[in-house]
Design a protein around this motif. Structure first.
Motif, PDB file in Angstrom:
ATOM      1  N   LEU A  35      24.724  -0.464  24.733  1.00 43.51           N
ATOM      2  CA  LEU A  35      26.082  -1.292  24.981  1.00 43.51           C
ATOM      3  C   LEU A  35      26.636  -1.188  23.394  1.00 43.51           C
ATOM      4  O   LEU A  35      27.755  -1.067  23.069  1.00 43.51           O
ATOM      5  N   ALA A  36      26.009  -1.815  22.388  1.00 39.21           N
ATOM      6  CA  ALA A  36      26.331  -1.916  21.044  1.00 39.21           C
ATOM      7  C   ALA A  36      26.777  -0.538  20.516  1.00 39.21           C
ATOM      8  O   ALA A  36      27.798  -0.434  19.856  1.00 39.21           O
ATOM      9  N   LEU A  37      25.884   0.256  20.722  1.00 37.78           N
ATOM     10  CA  LEU A  37      26.154   1.666  20.098  1.00 37.78           C
ATOM     11  C   LEU A  37      27.290   2.253  20.597  1.00 37.78           C
ATOM     12  O   LEU A  37      28.084   3.058  20.235  1.00 37.78           O
ATOM     13  N   ALA A  38      27.574   2.032  22.144  1.00 44.30           N
ATOM     14  CA  ALA A  38      28.507   2.668  22.879  1.00 44.30           C
ATOM     15  C   ALA A  38      29.901   1.946  22.231  1.00 44.30           C
ATOM     16  O   ALA A  38      31.027   2.799  21.809  1.00 44.30           O
ATOM     17  N   ILE A  39      29.960   0.693  22.049  1.00 45.13           N
ATOM     18  CA  ILE A  39      30.991  -0.005  21.336  1.00 45.13           C
ATOM     19  C   ILE A  39      31.364   0.362  19.781  1.00 45.13           C
ATOM     20  O   ILE A  39      32.586   0.770  19.562  1.00 45.13           O
ATOM     21  N   ALA A  40      30.332   0.587  19.197  1.00 44.22           N
ATOM     22  CA  ALA A  40      30.416   1.096  17.969  1.00 44.22           C
ATOM     23  C   ALA A  40      30.999   2.609  17.442  1.00 44.22           C
ATOM     24  O   ALA A  40      31.914   2.704  16.658  1.00 44.22           O
ATOM     25  N   MET A  41      30.571   3.417  18.274  1.00 50.31           N
ATOM     26  CA  MET A  41      30.940   4.954  18.378  1.00 50.31           C
ATOM     27  C   MET A  41      32.351   4.846  18.843  1.00 50.31           C
ATOM     28  O   MET A  41      33.305   5.952  18.551  1.00 50.31           O
ATOM     29  N   THR A  42      32.818   4.123  19.907  1.00 51.92           N
ATOM     30  CA  THR A  42      34.154   4.115  20.580  1.00 51.92           C
ATOM     31  C   THR A  42      34.848   3.583  19.188  1.00 51.92           C
ATOM     32  O   THR A  42      36.110   4.363  19.090  1.00 51.92           O
ATOM     33  N   LEU A  43      34.909   2.544  18.647  1.00 51.17           N
ATOM     34  CA  LEU A  43      35.536   2.287  17.414  1.00 51.17           C
ATOM     35  C   LEU A  43      35.527   2.955  16.176  1.00 51.17           C
ATOM     36  O   LEU A  43      36.428   2.800  15.321  1.00 51.17           O
ATOM     37  N   ARG A  44      34.626   4.027  16.383  1.00 50.41           N
ATOM     38  CA  ARG A  44      34.472   4.936  15.322  1.00 50.41           C
ATOM     39  C   ARG A  44      35.546   6.056  15.118  1.00 50.41           C
ATOM     40  O   ARG A  44      35.903   6.546  14.425  1.00 50.41           O
ATOM     41  N   LEU A  45      36.273   6.131  16.533  1.00 49.52           N
ATOM     42  CA  LEU A  45      37.331   7.237  16.494  1.00 49.52           C
ATOM     43  C   LEU A  45      38.409   6.405  15.889  1.00 49.52           C
ATOM     44  O   LEU A  45      38.866   5.303  16.257  1.00 49.52           O
ATOM     45  N   PRO A  46      39.130   7.219  15.175  1.00 50.58           N
ATOM     46  CA  PRO A  46      40.341   6.698  14.267  1.00 50.58           C
ATOM     47  C   PRO A  46      41.377   6.407  15.350  1.00 50.58           C
ATOM     48  O   PRO A  46      42.230   5.421  14.870  1.00 50.58           O
TER      49      PRO A  46
END
Length: 589
Positions: A35-46
């Motif tokens: 879940l934490a990685l999913a949130i982090a990778m989503t927020l990585r999208l500009p």
């Protein structure tokens, strides 16, 4: 595309693992990391980061959330690997970073972030604000914790994954170790991209650096996801086989337990619901095999020697021999005994051991599948057709039972109550507002009572959602009455339309009457509610809805056909429900 794929993959894995994490606390650590990685990778999208920061009004807040997600994910993966190593290899002595370390790291970078003036939105916070010592310290703390956690996880994965006899679990750990090792390379690459420019060195332009960083991150996540999923994938063949067995036994189980409902632990699902229910497959298959054998044992009391001999002769005439003949004969006398029981004929047989069976669950399921095929074969149907008229009902009896079940379930009290409240709600105002009043009343008169009964069935307090046992009806009826009283209070306080209020009061009166009668006699609630609904519709819409009286008769027939009530109980129930509706609703509307 390379930035979007990890986010999509991680959200899918998170959703897949959510039910297991909800049921079992030990699985929440790994789920939390995904879940934490999913949130982090989503927020990585500009595009996502820009919208989040604009909505909150804080520049680069998405970068802070992304880095905090990385800390949570790294700590969760480390905790998961450490717990598995301790459980499976107690001889391994390992250490892990305590919770205070990631908590301190998260607190430090949060303080440094908000202490740094940030005049513009940055694509990469660590590079664009690298000249500020606070962001430099921020990046150093974040990458130092990430590197330490990934190094510790990699060490544990490689040490335990090479243990002999570890199987798929060891292979999964080794793959996870590859992922965390690539994660270390990613951290090293990030450090290089920050430190080398400060030293006046720029080996690669910005664009290739971003591509390399993205590839390393995607590769690390892919290996971690595959490695953590591989042990569960090893159980997939067994799960798939048991799921197919469960469905293959459904028809036999449903038919036998319709004749002997007392052997059921839970009420039956419809075929579609059975297909879409993927939980507790092993336990359900085990329970299904028990219920089939219990039903056959009960039905054997209705299989006299003459019926068994007739079944054996019928099978012998078809040319079958050996074990297959025994199974076919058993299927034939079972359907004969089933028809006999459904016609309420007295028992005249004696329990006999099954013609086939197994010493363990797989062999027992194999035997039951053979019985199921024989039960649904043309040979068995021909035998049912040859039985004398007192027994001949085969398919007709089963069809009648299923039709009665369909009517009982479709025209159940909760369904009728909700429907009539919506209809009268509309009739009271002639607008959508009336439907809103109907929904409010339906919540307390149908929704909450149905939820109480469903919960009671799941916890084993009542036999099924229709509460067939009279002694069990007091609590659900009283709970329903309490819910209806609360609903009436709300309708009065909110000044609901008169017709809706009158209908709910009529329901309460009918419910009280039913409770009083139920103390001594098992009156049909289905018939009472159906009759009350038809009377209310007649009073509201006139004789145009008179054909609906046939629906009351259909409900009464279904209750008798299922042997849940006698004809007298359905007639009295219909009279009570209709009388209460006629008197109270007409007087108060």
């Amino acid at each position: 595309m390379i930035d979007t794929l990890p986010a999509v993959l991680l959200w899918l894995v998170t959703a897949w693992r959510t039910p297991a994490a909800w049921r079992k606390a030990s699985k929440r650590v790994l789920w939390r990391s995904f879940l934490a990685l999913a949130i982090a990778m989503t927020l990585r999208l500009p595009s996502v980061a820009a919208h989040v920061d604009a909505a909150v009004g804080v520049n680069n807040l998405s970068s802070l959330c992304k880095h905090l997600g990385g800390i949570v994910a790294a700590h969760s993966v480390l905790t998961f690997v450490h717990n598995m190593a301790e459980e499976k290899a107690a001889c391994l002595k390992s250490s892990r970073l305590h919770r205070v370390v990631p908590t301190a790291a998260a607190a430090i970078i949060t303080v440094l972030f908000f202490a740094t003036p940030q005049s513009h939105e940055a694509v990469d916070l660590l590079t664009e604000y690298a000249s500020d010592w606070r962001i430099a310290a921020y990046g150093g703390v974040w990458m130092a914790y990430l590197a330490a956690a990934l190094f510790s996880a990699s060490r544990l994965c490689w040490r335990w994954g090479r243990q002999p006899g570890s199987g798929l679990l060891g292979c999964g750990l080794r793959l996870t170790g590859i992922g965390t090792t690539i994660g270390l390379v990613y951290v090293g690459h990030r450090v290089a991209t920050l430190v080398l420019p400060a030293l006046g060195q720029s080996p690669l332009p910005v664009s290739p650096n971003e591509t390399i960083s993205g590839l390393l991150l995607f590769s690390a996540l892919t290996f971690i996801v595959i490695g953590s999923t591989l042990p569960a994938a090893g159980r997939l063949p067994r799960w798939s086989r048991e799921y197919r067995d469960l469905l293959q036994l459904y028809t036999l189980w449903l038919s036998l337990t319709e004749a002997v409902p007392s052997v059921r632990l839970d009420p039956p699902r419809r075929r579609t619901a059975e297909l879409l229910c993927f939980r507790h497959i092993h336990a359900r298959l085990y329970r299904r095999s028990i219920e089939i054998r219990d039903a056959v044992l009960t039905l054997s009391d209705h299989a006299p020697g003459s019926l068994r001999q007739q079944a054996r002769a019928h099978v012998a005439a078809s040319g079958l021999i050996g074990a297959q003949a025994d199974i076919a004969a058993e299927a034939c006398w079972i359907i004969g005994a089933q028809n006999s029981r459904q016609r309420n004929e007295p028992s005249s047989g004696e329990p006999l051991p099954p013609a086939s069976g197994g010493r363990d669950l797989p062999s027992e399921i194999h035997a039951l599948k053979q019985l199921a095929r024989a039960y649904n074969s043309d040979l068995t149907r021909e035998f049912a057709a040859k039985l004398d008229p007192t027994r001949n009902a085969g398919d007709d009896t089963l069809t009648e039972s299923r039709t009665a079940r369909l009517i009982t379930d479709t025209l159940a009290p909760a369904n009728l109550v909700i429907t009539i409240l919506l209809i009268i709600g509309w009739h009271s105002t002639g607008s959508v507002t009336g439907i809103g009043w109907g929904l409010l009343a339906a919540l307390f008169c149908g929704g909450i009572p149905f939820a109480v009964i469903t919960l009671g069935v799941k916890r084993g307090h009542w036999t099924d959602k229709h509460v067939r046992v009279r002694e069990q009806r007091a609590v659900p009826l009283l709970a329903t009455m309490a819910s209806v009283v609360i609903g009436i209070s709300l309708l009065v306080a909110l000044q609901a339309p008169r017709e809706v209020f009158a209908l709910v009061v009529a329901m309460l009166v009918g419910l009280i009457t039913t409770i009083i009668v139920t103390v001594w006699w098992k009156v049909s609630v289905h018939a009472a509610v159906a009759s009350g609904v038809v009377v209310v519709l007649l009073l509201s819409y006139g004789v145009h809805v008179a054909p609906l009286v046939l629906g009351v008769a259909a409900v009464g027939w279904s209750r008798v056909a299922l042997r849940d009530h006698t004809p007298a109980q359905t007639v009295v129930g219909a009279l009570l429900g209709g009388l209460a509706a006629a008197v109270v609703f007409s007087a108060m509307r």
